[in-house]
Design a protein around this motif. Structure first.
Motif, short mmCIF file in Angstrom:
data_model
loop_
_atom_site.label_atom_id
_atom_site.label_comp_id
_atom_site.label_asym_id
_atom_site.label_seq_id
_atom_site.Cartn_x
_atom_site.Cartn_y
_atom_site.Cartn_z
N ALA A 123 0.82 -1.21 0.00
CA ALA A 123 0.00 0.00 0.00
C ALA A 123 0.86 1.26 0.00
O ALA A 123 0.36 2.36 -0.27
CB ALA A 123 -0.95 0.00 1.20
N CYS A 124 2.16 1.10 0.32
CA CYS A 124 3.09 2.23 0.24
C CYS A 124 3.57 2.41 -1.20
O CYS A 124 3.52 1.48 -2.01
CB CYS A 124 4.28 2.00 1.17
SG CYS A 124 3.85 1.98 2.93
N ASP A 125 4.09 3.58 -1.49
CA ASP A 125 4.57 3.86 -2.84
C ASP A 125 5.95 3.30 -3.09
O ASP A 125 6.29 2.89 -4.21
CB ASP A 125 4.59 5.38 -3.07
CG ASP A 125 3.22 6.01 -2.92
OD1 ASP A 125 2.27 5.51 -3.56
OD2 ASP A 125 3.08 6.97 -2.15
N LEU A 126 6.78 3.28 -2.04
CA LEU A 126 8.17 2.84 -2.16
C LEU A 126 8.48 1.92 -0.99
O LEU A 126 7.90 2.05 0.09
CB LEU A 126 9.12 4.04 -2.16
CG LEU A 126 8.94 5.02 -3.32
CD1 LEU A 126 9.40 6.41 -2.92
CD2 LEU A 126 9.67 4.53 -4.56
N ARG A 127 9.46 1.02 -1.21
CA ARG A 127 9.80 0.05 -0.17
C ARG A 127 11.32 -0.12 -0.10
O ARG A 127 11.96 -0.39 -1.14
CB ARG A 127 9.15 -1.31 -0.48
CG ARG A 127 7.65 -1.35 -0.26
CD ARG A 127 6.95 -2.44 -1.06
NE ARG A 127 7.02 -2.18 -2.49
CZ ARG A 127 6.23 -1.31 -3.13
NH1 ARG A 127 5.32 -0.62 -2.46
NH2 ARG A 127 6.36 -1.12 -4.43
N VAL A 128 11.87 0.04 1.08
CA VAL A 128 13.27 -0.27 1.32
C VAL A 128 13.33 -1.34 2.41
O VAL A 128 12.62 -1.25 3.42
CB VAL A 128 14.09 0.99 1.70
CG1 VAL A 128 13.51 1.69 2.91
CG2 VAL A 128 15.55 0.64 1.94
N ALA A 129 14.14 -2.36 2.18
CA ALA A 129 14.24 -3.47 3.13
C ALA A 129 15.66 -3.58 3.65
O ALA A 129 16.61 -3.19 2.96
CB ALA A 129 13.84 -4.78 2.46
N ASP A 130 15.80 -4.09 4.87
CA ASP A 130 17.16 -4.41 5.31
C ASP A 130 17.44 -5.89 5.03
O ASP A 130 16.56 -6.64 4.57
CB ASP A 130 17.40 -4.01 6.77
CG ASP A 130 16.71 -4.90 7.79
OD1 ASP A 130 16.33 -6.04 7.46
OD2 ASP A 130 16.57 -4.44 8.96
N THR A 131 18.65 -6.30 5.28
CA THR A 131 19.08 -7.66 4.89
C THR A 131 18.43 -8.76 5.72
O THR A 131 18.54 -9.93 5.38
CB THR A 131 20.61 -7.77 4.99
OG1 THR A 131 21.03 -7.32 6.29
CG2 THR A 131 21.29 -6.93 3.93
N THR A 132 17.74 -8.39 6.81
CA THR A 132 17.04 -9.41 7.61
C THR A 132 15.63 -9.69 7.09
O THR A 132 14.95 -10.59 7.57
CB THR A 132 16.91 -8.96 9.09
OG1 THR A 132 15.97 -7.88 9.17
CG2 THR A 132 18.25 -8.54 9.66
N ALA A 133 15.17 -8.91 6.13
CA ALA A 133 13.77 -8.95 5.74
C ALA A 133 13.38 -10.25 5.02
O ALA A 133 14.16 -10.81 4.25
CB ALA A 133 13.44 -7.76 4.84
N SER A 134 12.15 -10.69 5.30
CA SER A 134 11.50 -11.77 4.56
C SER A 134 10.08 -11.30 4.27
O SER A 134 9.32 -11.01 5.19
CB SER A 134 11.44 -13.06 5.38
OG SER A 134 12.71 -13.66 5.49
N ILE A 135 9.76 -11.25 2.99
CA ILE A 135 8.50 -10.64 2.56
C ILE A 135 7.68 -11.68 1.80
O ILE A 135 8.21 -12.39 0.95
CB ILE A 135 8.77 -9.42 1.66
CG1 ILE A 135 9.67 -8.42 2.38
CG2 ILE A 135 7.47 -8.76 1.22
CD1 ILE A 135 10.19 -7.30 1.50
N GLY A 136 6.38 -11.78 2.10
CA GLY A 136 5.58 -12.76 1.38
C GLY A 136 4.11 -12.74 1.76
O GLY A 136 3.70 -12.06 2.71
N LEU A 137 3.33 -13.50 0.99
CA LEU A 137 1.89 -13.64 1.20
C LEU A 137 1.59 -15.12 1.41
O LEU A 137 1.30 -15.85 0.44
CB LEU A 137 1.13 -13.08 0.00
CG LEU A 137 1.27 -11.57 -0.23
CD1 LEU A 137 0.71 -11.17 -1.59
CD2 LEU A 137 0.57 -10.78 0.89
N PRO A 138 1.67 -15.62 2.65
CA PRO A 138 1.53 -17.05 2.92
C PRO A 138 0.09 -17.52 3.18
O PRO A 138 -0.12 -18.62 3.69
CB PRO A 138 2.39 -17.23 4.18
CG PRO A 138 2.20 -15.95 4.92
CD PRO A 138 2.06 -14.88 3.86
N GLU A 139 -0.92 -16.70 2.83
CA GLU A 139 -2.31 -17.04 3.18
C GLU A 139 -2.75 -18.39 2.65
O GLU A 139 -3.62 -19.05 3.24
CB GLU A 139 -3.25 -15.95 2.65
CG GLU A 139 -3.20 -14.64 3.41
CD GLU A 139 -2.10 -13.70 2.92
OE1 GLU A 139 -2.07 -12.54 3.37
OE2 GLU A 139 -1.27 -14.12 2.09
#
Length: 718
Positions: A123-139
């Motif tokens: 929902a944000c316009d921009l995304r910055v992640a750090d090296t620990t990040a795990s991003i996903g849609l596990p529904e």
């Protein structure tokens, strides 16, 4: 301060940058109703605050947002379709309103951003992640699909092909992979995350980053022409059909929803997502998979609580018996960094145990999951020995010798005389009474069962069996050691077969009776695999277990529970055993095993097996699938209920997880108790009564009749 709530707050920093910080009162951030409400409130506050030029969204915790509060789902999904639709529509519109803020928004992602957490970043316009990040849609793992705009925004950010692969598999992405696929715009070190997000927000506010076009793409139809759309969605449908099959509706619904929404704007696409979410929320598969998640949390919570109470730390392990099972146990402990002494009476057995560990590691290297350093460390952690004296420093000994009470008794007695006074002694037995084995020991309070499942490195479950004299300290220490070994411990009380095998053997008995009544074992396997969903049908499973093992264990069960588990006359399993058709271990059982011209394994129903059974069976006839399922599953369900009533297992949730982790019970059915309750207790009673004349394994306890009559649930019991 722009806004301060219980779960999040917002403040205005220098140069018009507002910082929205998620910091819930619990250990993690999640989207419960309180947090969703506060997100709506802070959005309105940000919109109405003068001087805000951009917003940075971050977490004050070590992880971003782990998703929705699943504990709210059970009650929520029991509401009417209209009420569930109203909830998901209202919630998704909160994310829409945030997305529509009149200035750029930047998500600073650390740790897990899953489900609703991922949808917040989208929902944000921009995304910055750090090296620990795990991003996903596990529904999909809950039998659901994203409900807060994920099926709309992700395809418009990373393309429909990538988005459908994310959503239909439920696998999350590490930061670098998410960057490569376009889900995030930058990756930085953890200590640089906040500053990088603020700098990105300033750039966007200054017009140096085109955030408006990015947002516009999320509000518009997918940029696919007709040919691209046809190719993309037909490929996705074929992939889902091959991987998920017919029992899991969620991935199919996701593909259909994204395909139908491809030509629609955000509002039209979200309406389709809302409706798809409601449809899935009402499926038995979703109820089952959500039940599994909650049961898994309960089991993990019990395990952690017991481990925390442990007064003895298990640093060094000894394994007695170095066959395939002993080697597997030694490997499992060693792979987690625990020093292991592996003891046997013969060098060839030790070689077999070490070879088993090396074989597992070798396969891991072939798949790229194990490197040479890991292999060397693991093997160096295992010390093979023929001498008892080398075990004197062991904190815990796991006996894994032949499944014979006399042999085990002798070995346990010798072990107790060798090890330290406070060393814990365990028996890896699958059926033999722990109370009976404890009679060989002077200090039975430090003894319990520790039942691993084969193959050890793949099967998550360890049944920990409490004997009458086992101390709480012993159980706590063994639970802690099991967790340290990377396994899921479930504590049960002693009885023949404990929990998993006690409920499995009535299932096998139901199968044997069905074959004797004229059923084709291969047809039974097909129904139980393709329709019920077991990874293996009963005949195939028996071939994997081995006819010698199965026949011996059924004898133990018959001796222990004679009123229900007497051996069956002319049992096909016994017939195969006597004919030395042991199953996979010698290539012939119900099936003949071999290899084709390309060296691939083959499995064919054996004419010799059919001929062996023929003199003892009724004329061959076809049984419909419902009868096959009923005749096998009623005995298993019945015995599981008795185990719960007798206090062998602590809860229906633990029984469900034990069968899921120990037997591969079909996840879309949620476990044996979830299966019974999905059917309805009253319906289960009626079905069991229909087959009651087949014998005691089909006959119900008074307890289940009382539960059904009172309209109670096994999941409501403490």
């Amino acid at each position: 301060m722009i806004f301060e709530g219980k779960s999040l707050s917002a403040t205005l920093l220098e140069e018009g940058i507002a910082e929205l910080v998620f910091d819930a009162q619990g250990s993690v951030n999640k989207f419960d109703r309180q947090t969703v409400s506060e997100l709506d409130q802070v959005t309105e506050a940000l919109k109405n605050t003068a001087g805000v030029k951009a917003v940075v969204v971050r977490s004050a915790k070590s992880t971003f947002i782990v998703g929705a509060d699943i504990t709210e789902f059970t009650g929520l999904f029991s509401l009417s379709d209209e009420e569930v639709l109203a909830w998901v529509k209202q919630t998704s519109q909160v994310f829409d309103r945030f997305e529509d803020l009149p200035f750029p928004t930047v998500a600073a992602v650390n740790g897990f951003a899953l489900g609703g957490g991922c949808e917040m970043t989208l929902a944000c316009d921009l995304r910055v992640a750090d090296t620990t990040a795990s991003i996903g849609l596990p529904e999909v793992k809950l039998g659901l699909m994203p409900g807060f705009g994920g099926t709309v925004r992700l395809p418009r950010i990373i393309g429909s092909d990538n988005a459908l692969e994310w959503m239909t598999t439920g696998r999350d992405r590490k930061a670098d992979k998410a960057l490569a696929e376009g889900a995030v715009d930058a990756v930085v070190a953890p200590e640089a995350l906040r500053d990088a997000a603020i700098a990105m927000a300033k750039d966007a506010a200054a017009g140096n980053l085109d955030w408006q076009n990015r947002r516009a793409a999320k509000l518009a139809p997918l940029s696919l022409n007709a040919n691209e759309a046809t190719m993309s969605f037909s490929t996705a449908k074929a992939m889902v059909a091959a991987q998920a099959g017919k029992h899991y509706p969620a991935p199919h619904m996701m593909v259909d929803t994204v395909a139908k929404a491809a030509g629609l704007d955000r509002d039209g696409a979200l309406a389709l997502e809302n409706q798809g979410f409601v449809t899935l929320a009402k499926t038995d598969a979703a109820k089952a998979q959500i039940g599994i998640f909650l049961a898994d949390q309960l089991v993990k919570g019990k395990g952690k609580k017991a481990a925390k109470a442990a007064t003895k730390a298990v640093e060094q392990v000894a394994v007695l018996g170095a066959g395939i099972m002993g080697g597997g146990i030694a490997y499992q402990a060693a792979s987690k960094g625990m020093p292991v002494v592996m003891k046997d009476i013969a060098q060839p057995a030790l070689d077999l145990g070490l070879n088993e560990a090396a074989k597992i590691l070798g396969k891991g290297m072939q798949k790229g999951k194990v490197d040479a350093t890991k292999m060397a460390k693991t093997l160096n952690n295992i010390v093979p020995t023929l001498e008892y004296s080398t075990m004197k420093n062991a904190d815990m000994v796991i006996e894994a010798v032949v499944e014979n009470p006399k042999v085990k008794g002798i070995v346990l007695k010798e072990t107790e005389q060798t090890v330290a006074d406070d060393a814990i002694i365990c028996s890896n037995t699958s059926t033999i009474s722990i109370n009976q084995l404890a009679e060989n020991l002077d200090k039975p309070e430090r003894f319990c069962g520790m039942h691993f499942f084969n193959p050890v490195h793949r099967m998550p479950l360890v049944e920990i069996i409490r004997g009458e004299k086992t101390s709480d300290d012993t159980i706590a220490a063994v639970v802690a050691a099991t967790l340290k070994m990377g396994k899921t411990p479930i504590v049960v009380n002693d009885c023949p077969g404990f929990l998993v095998n006690r409920v499995l053997f009535p299932y096998f008995a139901g199968f044997s009776k069905l074959v004797l009544d004229g059923a084709d074992f291969a047809a039974v396997d097909k129904v139980m695999e393709k329709q019920f969903g077991w990874p293996m049908g009963p005949a195939y499973l028996l071939d994997v277990v081995g006819m010698d093992t199965a026949d011996h264990a059924s004898g133990v069960m018959a001796d222990g529970i004679p009123e229900r588990m007497q051996k069956i006359d002319n049992d096909p399993v016994t017939c195969l055993y006597k004919a030395e058709r042991l199953g996979q271990k010698n290539g012939k059982g119900f099936y003949d095993f071999g290899t084709d011209k390309r060296g691939r394994p083959t499995k064919n129903p054996s004419d010799d097996a059919y001929a062996l059974f023929a003199p003892h069976c009724a004329d061959k006839r076809d049984f419909d699938s419902e009868e096959i399922i009923a005749r096998l599953m009623i005995p298993m369900a019945n015995e599981a209920i008795r185990c719960l009533e007798e206090g062998i297992v602590g809860s229906a949730a633990e029984a469900d997880m034990a069968l899921l982790y120990g037997l591969g019970f079909p996840p879309f059915r949620g476990g044996i108790f979830r299966y019974i309750e999905t059917m309805g207790l009253a319906n289960f009673v009626a079905l069991a009564d229909k087959y009651a004349d087949l014998g005691p394994i089909y006959q119900l306890s008074d307890g289940v009749r009382e539960m059904a009559a009172a309209g109670k649930s096994y999941f409501d019991q403490a």
